[in-house]
Design an enzyme around this catalytic site. Sequence first.
Site, PDB file in Angstrom:
ATOM      1  N   GLU A   9      32.801   7.461  43.091  1.00 52.07           N
ATOM      2  CA  GLU A   9      32.559   6.257  43.889  1.00 52.07           C
ATOM      3  C   GLU A   9      33.265   5.052  43.281  1.00 52.07           C
ATOM      4  OE1 GLU A   9      30.536   8.466  42.687  1.00 52.07           O
ATOM      5  OE2 GLU A   9      28.728   8.753  43.898  1.00 52.07           O
ATOM      6  N   CYS A  46      25.039   8.370  41.644  1.00 49.84           N
ATOM      7  CA  CYS A  46      24.079   8.472  40.536  1.00 49.84           C
ATOM      8  C   CYS A  46      23.418   7.119  40.287  1.00 49.84           C
ATOM      9  CB  CYS A  46      24.775   8.974  39.275  1.00 49.84           C
ATOM     10  SG  CYS A  46      25.907   7.791  38.544  1.00 49.84           S
ATOM     11  N   TRP A  50      51.132  47.524  39.524  1.00 50.09           N
ATOM     12  CA  TRP A  50      50.308  46.414  39.972  1.00 50.09           C
ATOM     13  C   TRP A  50      50.026  46.564  41.438  1.00 50.09           C
ATOM     14  CZ3 TRP A  50      48.335  43.757  36.123  1.00 50.09           C
ATOM     15  CH2 TRP A  50      49.048  43.629  34.935  1.00 50.09           C
ATOM     16  N   THR A  90      37.113  48.616  30.962  1.00 47.65           N
ATOM     17  CA  THR A  90      38.388  47.914  31.130  1.00 47.65           C
ATOM     18  C   THR A  90      39.108  47.775  29.794  1.00 47.65           C
ATOM     19  OG1 THR A  90      37.505  46.726  33.030  1.00 47.65           O
ATOM     20  CG2 THR A  90      39.436  45.770  31.984  1.00 47.65           C
ATOM     21  N   ASP A 120      42.700  49.384  29.823  1.00 48.72           N
ATOM     22  CA  ASP A 120      43.847  48.458  29.921  1.00 48.72           C
ATOM     23  C   ASP A 120      44.162  47.712  28.636  1.00 48.72           C
ATOM     24  OD1 ASP A 120      43.764  49.174  32.555  1.00 48.72           O
ATOM     25  OD2 ASP A 120      42.872  47.296  33.268  1.00 48.72           O
ATOM     26  N   LEU A 170      43.253  38.999  28.440  1.00 49.60           N
ATOM     27  CA  LEU A 170      42.419  38.071  29.212  1.00 49.60           C
ATOM     28  C   LEU A 170      42.680  36.609  28.876  1.00 49.60           C
ATOM     29  CD1 LEU A 170      39.017  40.035  29.184  1.00 49.60           C
ATOM     30  CD2 LEU A 170      40.799  40.058  30.955  1.00 49.60           C
ATOM     31  N   ARG A 198      48.275  33.034  30.656  1.00 48.73           N
ATOM     32  CA  ARG A 198      49.664  32.951  30.207  1.00 48.73           C
ATOM     33  C   ARG A 198      50.538  32.297  31.275  1.00 48.73           C
ATOM     34  NH1 ARG A 198      47.513  37.660  28.723  1.00 48.73           N
ATOM     35  NH2 ARG A 198      48.474  38.939  30.335  1.00 48.73           N
ATOM     36  N   GLU A 210      36.342  39.860  35.315  1.00 45.25           N
ATOM     37  CA  GLU A 210      37.541  40.658  35.555  1.00 45.25           C
ATOM     38  C   GLU A 210      37.257  42.009  34.964  1.00 45.25           C
ATOM     39  OE1 GLU A 210      41.524  39.178  35.435  1.00 45.25           O
ATOM     40  OE2 GLU A 210      40.819  37.406  34.404  1.00 45.25           O
ATOM     41  N   GLY A 232      36.177  46.453  35.765  1.00 42.18           N
ATOM     42  CA  GLY A 232      36.291  47.606  36.642  1.00 42.18           C
ATOM     43  C   GLY A 232      35.048  47.718  37.516  1.00 42.18           C
TER      44      GLY A 232
END
Length: 381
Positions: free
Chosen positions: A60, A86, A180, A206, A210, A214, A217, A311, A313
């Site tokens: 505001e 507020c 992918w 996971t 893999d 995480l 990048r 993220e 499975g």
Amino acid sequence: MSDPAFDRRLLDLAARVAMRSVGNVEPNPLVGAVVVRWSGQTPEVIGIGHHRRFGEAHAERAALVDCVRRGHDPRGATVYATLEPCNHTGKQPPCTEAIVQAGISEVVAARRDPNPVAAGGFEALEKAGVRCRVSGASRAAIALADPFVKRMRMGLPWVIAKWAQTIDGRVATRSGESKWISGDRSRQRVHRLRARVDAVLTGMGTVLADDPMLTARDVRRVRRRAMRVVADSDLDLPETCQLARTAGELRTIVACSAELATAEITREKRERLAAAGVVVMGVPLVAGRVDLKALLGRLASEHGVASVLVESGPGLLGSMLDADLVDELVVYVAPMMLGDEMARAAAAGRIAPTLSMAQRYELLRAKRIENDLEVVYRRRS
Ligand code: AOF
Ligand code: ZN
């Protein structure tokens, strides 16, 4: 002026500007505001502002400053804000004060402030002669404060689950191949999302399949450096995995059963993990698995986590959905078909054997990302 179509247009605009600061303001709410002067039936936007960064000016005030900077007089104007102004002095002075001082005659807010410390804005404004009302016309403006409202009410972070799937809803082939499914640009957007949350949560499945990092990048501006959290009831996390190897640079938490977190038989394992910089968190088990709600509560209370990106499975995601802990889904649909009933689906849970028992979501946004579709859903409350 009280017209739902105008309310929606003006609050949508306030929501849109506020969205620019996702990842910059949490654990505060995203808030946007516009100052509007009515000439007859026509609204003229004379100021726009949003809460840009934690600790800085509220929406505001930013909108009122913008109004004056553009050479407009806010006296007699209406403020459309996504959240009730507020009424407290925190890191910022009360917005109610600025609104009264500016001579605003009406405030329209998409929702009341659930924070008991800051609430009471409407009452204070009305006492000073400013008309106030809530408008439910803009879904986007209401949705904006959902994460904040949830944390205030339940002490739990906002949970987003993300996955990439084929047209026929599979996230990996029957042998587990998944690199992918979505395209480069979609994967870039996932990195951007990682750079805007406080924690990324995955499961041991996971990690073993893999060995992911995480991390965010190739993101131009990392807004938050998300900690990595692994749900690993048996404390199996290998010290050689990427997560453990990079735990010195980025906070990494492994959540295992409370018993194993102190047991003698895991002492050496725990010491090796600790030496790598991994934090072992003992959490109660439910049905042999980490109690995910308890884990989320502790991430919020002990680590200040306001948002979590899942993220994982199908196993962990299924458990998260079964326990109804997921607020938002970000799904990438790639133009690819497997047509194999043994190929893996996003979640292995036991939510609904009948359509009437299905968990229901609301479609919030859909956007084309090259040849993929990015779809955002919110759990219907
Ligand atoms: C608003 N506009 O843009 C925001 C509000 O510590 P402070 O001073 O930044 O206050 C944070 C609290 O103020 C926050 O918890 C919420 O209740 C309200 N946030 N209010 O009118 C804003 N960010
Ligand atoms: Zn304020």
